[in-house]
Design an enzyme around this catalytic site. Structure first.
Site, PDB file in Angstrom:
ATOM      1  N   ASP A 105       0.762  -1.183  -0.035  1.00 40.29           N
ATOM      2  CA  ASP A 105       0.129   0.077  -0.011  1.00 40.29           C
ATOM      3  C   ASP A 105       1.093   1.300  -0.006  1.00 40.29           C
ATOM      4  OD1 ASP A 105      -1.887   2.073   0.469  1.00 40.29           O
ATOM      5  OD2 ASP A 105      -2.944   0.628   2.105  1.00 40.29           O
ATOM      6  N   ASP A 162      -6.684 -10.379   5.170  1.00 38.96           N
ATOM      7  CA  ASP A 162      -7.772 -10.276   6.175  1.00 38.96           C
ATOM      8  C   ASP A 162      -8.572  -8.895   6.574  1.00 38.96           C
ATOM      9  OD1 ASP A 162      -5.684  -9.051   7.681  1.00 38.96           O
ATOM     10  OD2 ASP A 162      -6.786  -9.644   9.621  1.00 38.96           O
ATOM     11  N   ARG A 168      -9.438 -14.590   5.407  1.00 35.53           N
ATOM     12  CA  ARG A 168      -8.025 -15.154   4.558  1.00 35.53           C
ATOM     13  C   ARG A 168      -8.239 -16.369   3.794  1.00 35.53           C
ATOM     14  NH1 ARG A 168      -3.846 -12.195   7.277  1.00 35.53           N
ATOM     15  NH2 ARG A 168      -4.126 -11.720   9.492  1.00 35.53           N
TER      16      ARG A 168
HETATM   17  P1  5GP Z   1       1.898  -0.410   3.913  1.00 36.48           P
HETATM   18  O1  5GP Z   1       2.980  -0.399   4.729  1.00 36.48           O
HETATM   19  O2  5GP Z   1       2.355  -0.895   2.600  1.00 36.48           O
HETATM   20  O3  5GP Z   1       0.881   0.930   3.891  1.00 36.48           O
HETATM   21  O4  5GP Z   1       0.658  -1.416   4.476  1.00 36.48           O
HETATM   22  C1  5GP Z   1       1.062  -2.665   3.943  1.00 36.48           C
HETATM   23  C2  5GP Z   1       0.296  -3.711   4.863  1.00 36.48           C
HETATM   24  O5  5GP Z   1      -1.005  -3.386   5.060  1.00 36.48           O
HETATM   25  C3  5GP Z   1       0.157  -5.066   4.107  1.00 36.48           C
HETATM   26  O6  5GP Z   1       1.011  -5.890   4.244  1.00 36.48           O
HETATM   27  C4  5GP Z   1      -1.433  -5.745   4.814  1.00 36.48           C
HETATM   28  O7  5GP Z   1      -1.104  -6.453   5.859  1.00 36.48           O
HETATM   29  C5  5GP Z   1      -2.114  -4.239   4.989  1.00 36.48           C
HETATM   30  N1  5GP Z   1      -2.910  -3.813   3.966  1.00 36.48           N
HETATM   31  C6  5GP Z   1      -2.556  -2.645   3.107  1.00 36.48           C
HETATM   32  N2  5GP Z   1      -3.654  -2.665   2.055  1.00 36.48           N
HETATM   33  C7  5GP Z   1      -4.832  -3.625   2.484  1.00 36.48           C
HETATM   34  C8  5GP Z   1      -5.982  -4.076   1.820  1.00 36.48           C
HETATM   35  O8  5GP Z   1      -6.557  -3.465   1.122  1.00 36.48           O
HETATM   36  N3  5GP Z   1      -6.528  -5.071   2.729  1.00 36.48           N
HETATM   37  C9  5GP Z   1      -5.774  -5.958   3.474  1.00 36.48           C
HETATM   38  N4  5GP Z   1      -6.677  -6.877   4.134  1.00 36.48           N
HETATM   39  N5  5GP Z   1      -4.690  -5.412   4.120  1.00 36.48           N
HETATM   40  C10 5GP Z   1      -4.083  -4.362   3.571  1.00 36.48           C
END
Ligand code: 5GP
Ligand code: MG
Length: 182
Positions: A105, A162, A168
């Site tokens: 993300d 999840d 999941r």
């Molecule tokens: P980042 O640090 O890249 O913003 O966040 C990454 C983590 O956030 C991912 O590994 C995941 O655990 C969670 N995450 C981000 N977007 C989503 C989403 O749309 N759905 C889910 N279930 N988890 C997300």
């Protein structure tokens, strides 16, 4: 395929889509790492389902290990301040390391993890992300070497991902209905 889960608004990737993506990524990774015995590092818990499929699609010698991180922050958005909850059992100095993530993300979690692993002096360090979220005007902090698919900026569940530890086990990737989490 079974019927759509009632909490899921729409399917983003079907089981067939997922299987094609995994085969394509596995072939590419297997060719790149031939003869190098890479260590696949799966980030718990979301990446477990993808990792289990991906490693069987990579036809070179490899090892696998797991890390768990928890991000501090305001709950739903990642802050980039990360605590290692479970560390690797494997020494990675001099080793080719491939981090496997479920979804990228902001990339802040992964960016922290990469700095941490980089300090252990691996021979190489790359990322395979099953999904990358496309957020208009935002560039993730990490550029994965291998990407499965790009998804729109919605809350995604299934295939390891999840919401509050649910969904999941869905075999597809879908968008969660907003009324479920709001
Ligand atoms: P980042 O640090 O890249 O913003 O966040 C990454 C983590 O956030 C991912 O590994 C995941 O655990 C969670 N995450 C981000 N977007 C989503 C989403 O749309 N759905 C889910 N279930 N988890 C997300
Ligand atoms: Mg995760």
């Amino acid at each position: 395929m079974e019927g759509l889960h009632p909490d899921v608004e729409s399917i983003v990737l079907s089981e067939d889509d997922i299987s094609q993506i995994v085969q394509r990524m596995g072939a590419e990774i297997g060719a790149d790492y031939e003869g190098r015995n890479p260590l696949i590092v799966a980030v718990l818990r979301g990446a477990v389902v993808f990792t289990a499929d991906l490693m069987r699609a990579i036809h070179c010698q490899l090892g696998v290990d797991f890390m768990a991180v928890s991000s501090y922050g305001d709950g739903t958005k990642s802050s980039g301040v990360v605590r290692i909850v479970k560390d690797l059992d494997t020494r990675i100095e001099g080793r080719d390391v491939l981090i496997v993530e479920d979804i990228l993300d902001s990339g802040l979690t992964l960016s922290y993890l990469m700095k941490n692993l980089e300090s252990r002096k691996p021979r190489s360090l790359e990322v395979a992300a099953f999904l990358v979220k496309d957020i208009p005007g935002k560039t993730p902090a990490v550029h994965p070497r291998y990407v499965g698919a790009h998804v729109p900026d919605a809350f995604i569940v299934g295939y390891g991902l999840d919401f509050a530890e649910r969904y999941r086990n869905l075999p597809y990737i879908g968008v969660l209905k907003p009324e479920v989490y709001s």
